[in-house]
Scaffold this active site. Structure first.
Site, PDB file in Angstrom:
ATOM      1  N   THR A   1     -15.605   5.009 -16.576  1.00 47.10           N
ATOM      2  CA  THR A   1     -16.290   6.210 -16.362  1.00 47.10           C
ATOM      3  C   THR A   1     -16.267   7.109 -17.654  1.00 47.10           C
ATOM      4  OG1 THR A   1     -14.603   7.307 -15.487  1.00 47.10           O
ATOM      5  CG2 THR A   1     -15.680   6.298 -13.808  1.00 47.10           C
TER       6      THR A   1
ATOM      7  N   ARG B   1     -51.831  13.208 -16.763  1.00 48.64           N
ATOM      8  CA  ARG B   1     -52.119  14.030 -15.705  1.00 48.64           C
ATOM      9  C   ARG B   1     -52.245  15.631 -16.062  1.00 48.64           C
ATOM     10  NH1 ARG B   1     -52.043  14.542 -10.361  1.00 48.64           N
ATOM     11  NH2 ARG B   1     -50.872  16.341  -9.552  1.00 48.64           N
TER      12      ARG B   1
ATOM     13  N   PHE C   1     -16.554 -11.297 -14.093  1.00 48.09           N
ATOM     14  CA  PHE C   1     -15.149 -10.911 -14.441  1.00 48.09           C
ATOM     15  C   PHE C   1     -14.496  -9.852 -13.457  1.00 48.09           C
ATOM     16  CE2 PHE C   1     -16.524  -7.157 -16.267  1.00 48.09           C
ATOM     17  CZ  PHE C   1     -15.459  -6.119 -16.790  1.00 48.09           C
TER      18      PHE C   1
ATOM     19  N   GLU D   1     -17.756  -0.417 -16.753  1.00 54.09           N
ATOM     20  CA  GLU D   1     -17.017  -0.533 -17.917  1.00 54.09           C
ATOM     21  C   GLU D   1     -16.429   0.954 -18.271  1.00 54.09           C
ATOM     22  OE1 GLU D   1     -16.745  -3.407 -18.837  1.00 54.09           O
ATOM     23  OE2 GLU D   1     -19.047  -4.461 -18.561  1.00 54.09           O
TER      24      GLU D   1
ATOM     25  N   ILE E   1     -41.295  15.189 -15.168  1.00 54.31           N
ATOM     26  CA  ILE E   1     -42.594  15.126 -15.740  1.00 54.31           C
ATOM     27  C   ILE E   1     -43.571  14.498 -14.793  1.00 54.31           C
ATOM     28  CG2 ILE E   1     -44.019  13.749 -17.330  1.00 54.31           C
ATOM     29  CD1 ILE E   1     -41.742  14.405 -19.471  1.00 54.31           C
ATOM     30  N   HIS E   2     -43.200  13.342 -13.849  1.00 54.20           N
ATOM     31  CA  HIS E   2     -44.144  12.704 -13.245  1.00 54.20           C
ATOM     32  C   HIS E   2     -44.359  13.711 -11.666  1.00 54.20           C
ATOM     33  CE1 HIS E   2     -43.186   9.096 -15.081  1.00 54.20           C
ATOM     34  NE2 HIS E   2     -43.999   8.480 -14.358  1.00 54.20           N
TER      35      HIS E   2
ATOM     36  N   GLY F   1     -10.201   1.370  -9.868  1.00 55.55           N
ATOM     37  CA  GLY F   1     -11.006   1.085 -10.858  1.00 55.55           C
ATOM     38  C   GLY F   1     -10.562   1.288 -12.174  1.00 55.55           C
TER      39      GLY F   1
ATOM     40  N   GLU G   1     -10.122  -3.312  -7.912  1.00 56.42           N
ATOM     41  CA  GLU G   1      -9.699  -3.551  -6.461  1.00 56.42           C
ATOM     42  C   GLU G   1     -10.150  -2.309  -5.491  1.00 56.42           C
ATOM     43  OE1 GLU G   1      -5.494  -4.408  -6.593  1.00 56.42           O
ATOM     44  OE2 GLU G   1      -5.714  -6.275  -7.767  1.00 56.42           O
TER      45      GLU G   1
ATOM     46  N   GLY H   1     -44.330  15.122  -8.019  1.00 59.74           N
ATOM     47  CA  GLY H   1     -44.272  14.560  -6.882  1.00 59.74           C
ATOM     48  C   GLY H   1     -44.192  13.179  -6.959  1.00 59.74           C
TER      49      GLY H   1
HETATM   50  C1  FAD Z   1     -22.349  -1.514  -9.473  1.00 54.40           C
HETATM   51  C2  FAD Z   1     -20.922  -1.694 -10.170  1.00 54.40           C
HETATM   52  C3  FAD Z   1     -20.579  -2.979 -10.390  1.00 54.40           C
HETATM   53  C4  FAD Z   1     -19.202  -3.259 -10.818  1.00 54.40           C
HETATM   54  N1  FAD Z   1     -19.009  -4.554 -11.561  1.00 54.40           N
HETATM   55  C5  FAD Z   1     -17.556  -4.634 -11.847  1.00 54.40           C
HETATM   56  C6  FAD Z   1     -17.118  -5.682 -12.363  1.00 54.40           C
HETATM   57  O1  FAD Z   1     -17.921  -6.794 -12.704  1.00 54.40           O
HETATM   58  N2  FAD Z   1     -15.729  -6.233 -12.332  1.00 54.40           N
HETATM   59  C7  FAD Z   1     -14.969  -5.140 -12.218  1.00 54.40           C
HETATM   60  O2  FAD Z   1     -13.551  -5.623 -12.414  1.00 54.40           O
HETATM   61  N3  FAD Z   1     -15.433  -3.913 -11.843  1.00 54.40           N
HETATM   62  C8  FAD Z   1     -16.403  -3.678 -11.644  1.00 54.40           C
HETATM   63  N4  FAD Z   1     -17.086  -2.552 -11.363  1.00 54.40           N
HETATM   64  C9  FAD Z   1     -16.052  -1.281 -11.038  1.00 54.40           C
HETATM   65  C10 FAD Z   1     -16.250  -0.268 -11.956  1.00 54.40           C
HETATM   66  O3  FAD Z   1     -15.610  -0.702 -13.171  1.00 54.40           O
HETATM   67  C11 FAD Z   1     -15.128   0.945 -11.241  1.00 54.40           C
HETATM   68  O4  FAD Z   1     -16.069   1.417 -10.355  1.00 54.40           O
HETATM   69  C12 FAD Z   1     -14.933   2.088 -12.372  1.00 54.40           C
HETATM   70  O5  FAD Z   1     -14.139   1.553 -13.463  1.00 54.40           O
HETATM   71  C13 FAD Z   1     -14.162   3.359 -11.597  1.00 54.40           C
HETATM   72  O6  FAD Z   1     -13.427   2.751 -10.942  1.00 54.40           O
HETATM   73  P1  FAD Z   1     -13.322   3.664  -9.376  1.00 54.40           P
HETATM   74  O7  FAD Z   1     -14.664   3.217  -8.639  1.00 54.40           O
HETATM   75  O8  FAD Z   1     -12.136   3.004  -8.613  1.00 54.40           O
HETATM   76  O9  FAD Z   1     -13.099   5.180  -9.683  1.00 54.40           O
HETATM   77  P2  FAD Z   1     -11.579   5.843  -9.805  1.00 54.40           P
HETATM   78  O10 FAD Z   1     -10.872   5.115 -10.794  1.00 54.40           O
HETATM   79  O11 FAD Z   1     -11.220   6.003  -8.348  1.00 54.40           O
HETATM   80  O12 FAD Z   1     -12.261   7.038  -9.975  1.00 54.40           O
HETATM   81  C14 FAD Z   1     -12.891   8.135  -9.564  1.00 54.40           C
HETATM   82  C15 FAD Z   1     -13.030   9.355 -10.167  1.00 54.40           C
HETATM   83  O13 FAD Z   1     -12.046  10.018 -10.872  1.00 54.40           O
HETATM   84  C16 FAD Z   1     -11.762  10.225 -12.108  1.00 54.40           C
HETATM   85  N5  FAD Z   1     -10.629   9.771 -12.861  1.00 54.40           N
HETATM   86  C17 FAD Z   1      -9.924   8.692 -12.479  1.00 54.40           C
HETATM   87  N6  FAD Z   1      -8.729   8.797 -13.338  1.00 54.40           N
HETATM   88  C18 FAD Z   1      -9.010   9.720 -14.189  1.00 54.40           C
HETATM   89  C19 FAD Z   1      -7.995  10.485 -15.121  1.00 54.40           C
HETATM   90  N7  FAD Z   1      -6.785  10.085 -15.368  1.00 54.40           N
HETATM   91  N8  FAD Z   1      -8.586  11.544 -15.634  1.00 54.40           N
HETATM   92  C20 FAD Z   1      -9.727  12.089 -15.372  1.00 54.40           C
HETATM   93  N9  FAD Z   1     -10.584  11.620 -14.254  1.00 54.40           N
HETATM   94  C21 FAD Z   1     -10.050  10.650 -13.862  1.00 54.40           C
HETATM   95  C22 FAD Z   1     -13.090   8.821 -12.596  1.00 54.40           C
HETATM   96  O14 FAD Z   1     -13.639   9.262 -13.744  1.00 54.40           O
HETATM   97  C23 FAD Z   1     -14.122   9.255 -11.194  1.00 54.40           C
HETATM   98  O15 FAD Z   1     -14.719  10.104 -11.706  1.00 54.40           O
HETATM   99  C24 FAD Z   1     -18.420  -2.337 -10.992  1.00 54.40           C
HETATM  100  C25 FAD Z   1     -18.691  -0.860  -9.979  1.00 54.40           C
HETATM  101  C26 FAD Z   1     -19.983  -0.813  -9.792  1.00 54.40           C
HETATM  102  C27 FAD Z   1     -20.476   0.541  -9.153  1.00 54.40           C
END
Ligand code: FAD
Length: 401
Positions: A381, A284, A127, A379, A353-354, A135, A131, A356
């Site tokens: 932050t 250990r 899904f 899903e 705990i591990h 996120g 972009e 080095g």
């Molecule tokens: C390994 C991996 C797999 C993923 N898989 C998927 C997937 O399958 N499908 C998909 O659609 N997405 C996927 N994602 C994307 C993921 O959902 C986003 O990275 C996440 O939602 C955060 O968006 P961003 O990276 O653009 O960070 P940003 O939105 O740019 O946020 C940057 C920082 O600002 C903080 N922040 C942002 N807005 C606010 C606010 N209003 N108030 C306070 N703090 C804020 C955030 O908490 C974060 O600390 C994946 C990401 C990773 C790393």
């Protein structure tokens, strides 16, 4: 390890499924996980095993060939699998979210077409909301679907697709202006498109390119990719649910169950970290005795185990709430937030705990240390969870003065 993270009130079927999965994890996943992870190798044999166990259809209704199980059963299986290797739970998770969205929101034809093959793991789901420039802020999506006769033409770039390469069905969220004039609220002008494609990389369908895998610090094995749509033509009957403008709600519904799933992953990784820490601490020796006999280390173990228990209880509560048909966004947000933070802390303590040796790639905790941070992001932050929790609390505890 049976003392921690027990779940009361499971029926015989749930217990049998969980014991089969636990057995599979101990025999087929844990012994090979670290090696595969270090090679960033896709766990093909493990995935075949999961298909045989029916896990790709765990929550798909029986009428479509699935096991028709609850979110709780699913989450407890994910917890077990993540205890073995978090990347494997990632392979099932996006598949599960797409199947869930189809079950909840799909037209009858869409359900009939996809769910039976998804239950067998023949069609595998990914899904896509994120972009390159967004996120957390889903309302800022710029990818666009424009109607052209019986088709939609999709353009835009997507980022961070878990299973982007290995999947054959991607639920893609785009802005769609059809029937939604300029100025319509962003969440009312988005549509989920069901995009079928060949698994693999490069141009997997005319107008659709999956560049190579993104190189990540952890969560290896499972492929994470970009997705580029350049004049991608999709039949109009591949709008999820048949109506445009519903995409934002459909995706948020999917992400809500996804949050329980991420909480379950946090529980599983934390359990494994505790198992590794408590075992190492008894082997250990320093200053003439096992380090487990030093009170400072016992306190660490006590804190770790308490966090494992608390996170498990909140995750189970959130899953049961959804299964009972009630709104669970508050509980899912809290469970996801707490389980991912605790997971990071428990892993860090097991790493300490591990000594080095935790820094050596020979020890499993090194892998967990690189995997745990992903749960703080996926899903939504921690900050986004706290926004959801805060808003819901203000709804529930509205000042009556
Ligand atoms: C390994 C991996 C797999 C993923 N898989 C998927 C997937 O399958 N499908 C998909 O659609 N997405 C996927 N994602 C994307 C993921 O959902 C986003 O990275 C996440 O939602 C955060 O968006 P961003 O990276 O653009 O960070 P940003 O939105 O740019 O946020 C940057 C920082 O600002 C903080 N922040 C942002 N807005 C606010 C606010 N209003 N108030 C306070 N703090 C804020 C955030 O908490 C974060 O600390 C994946 C990401 C990773 C790393």
């Amino acid at each position: 390890m049976t003392r921690l993270a027990q779940t009361a009130g499971l029926n015989d079927i749930q217990q049998e499924i969980l014991s089969t999965v636990r057995d599979f994890v101990d025999k087929e996943i844990i012994p090979v996980a670290t090696q595969l992870e270090h090679r960033d190798e896709y766990p093909t044999e493990i995935v075949e095993g999961l298909k045989e166990l029916g896990l790709f259809g765990l929550m798909i209704p029986e009428e479509y060939g699935g096991l028709g199980e609850s979110l709780l059963t699913y989450a407890l299986c994910v917890e077990e699998i993540a205890r073995g290797w978090m990347s494997v739970s990632g392979i099932i998770n996006t598949h599960f979210i797409v199947a869930y969205m189809l079950k909840q929101h799909g037209t009858q034809e869409q359900k009939d077409t996809f769910l039976p093959r998804m239950a067998l793991g023949e069609v595998r789901g990914a899904f896509s909301m994120s972009e390159p420039a967004l996120g957390s802020d889903v309302s800022a999506i710029t990818s666009k679907g424009v109607r052209d006769g019986d088709e939609y033409v999709l353009n835009g770039q997507k980022m961070w697709l878990t299973n982007g390469g290995t999947s054959s069905l991607v639920a893609v969220l785009c802005r769609s202006d059809e029937g939604h004039p300029e100025g319509t609220a962003p969440h009312k002008s988005m549509t989920t498109f069901l995009v079928e494609k060949e698994p693999g990389f490069g141009e997997v369908r005319p107008g659709l390119t999956i560049p190579g895998k993104i190189d990540k610090m952890g969560y290896k094995g499972v492929d994470t990719t970009e997705l580029i749509m350049d004049g991608l033509r999709i039949p109009a009957n591949r709008v999820l649910g048949g109506t445009t403008g519903r995409g934002f709600y459909q995706m948020m519904d999917g992400v809500e169950v996804g949050r329980v799933n991420v909480a379950a992953r946090g529980c599983g990784v934390a359990q494994r970290a505790f198992e590794l820490g408590v075992s190492y601490a008894q082997q250990r020796h320093t200053f003439g005795k096992p380090i487990a006999q030093h009170q400072a280390i016992q306190f660490k173990l006590a804190e770790m185990a308490t966090k494992v228990e608390a996170a498990h209880a909140m995750m189970v509560n959130a899953a049961r709430k959804k299964d009972s048909g009630e709104r669970n966004d508050l509980e899912a947000g809290m469970a996801k937030y707490l389980a991912s933070e605790y997971c990071k802390e428990v892993v860090e303590d097991a790493f300490r705990i591990h000594g080095g040796y935790g820094f050596s790639k020979e020890y499993e905790i090194e892998r967990l240390y690189r995997e745990a941070p992903m749960l703080l992001i996926g899903e939504g932050t921690a900050e986004i969870q706290k926004m959801i929790i805060g808003r819901r609390l203000l709804e529930e505890y509205r000042f009556q003065g």
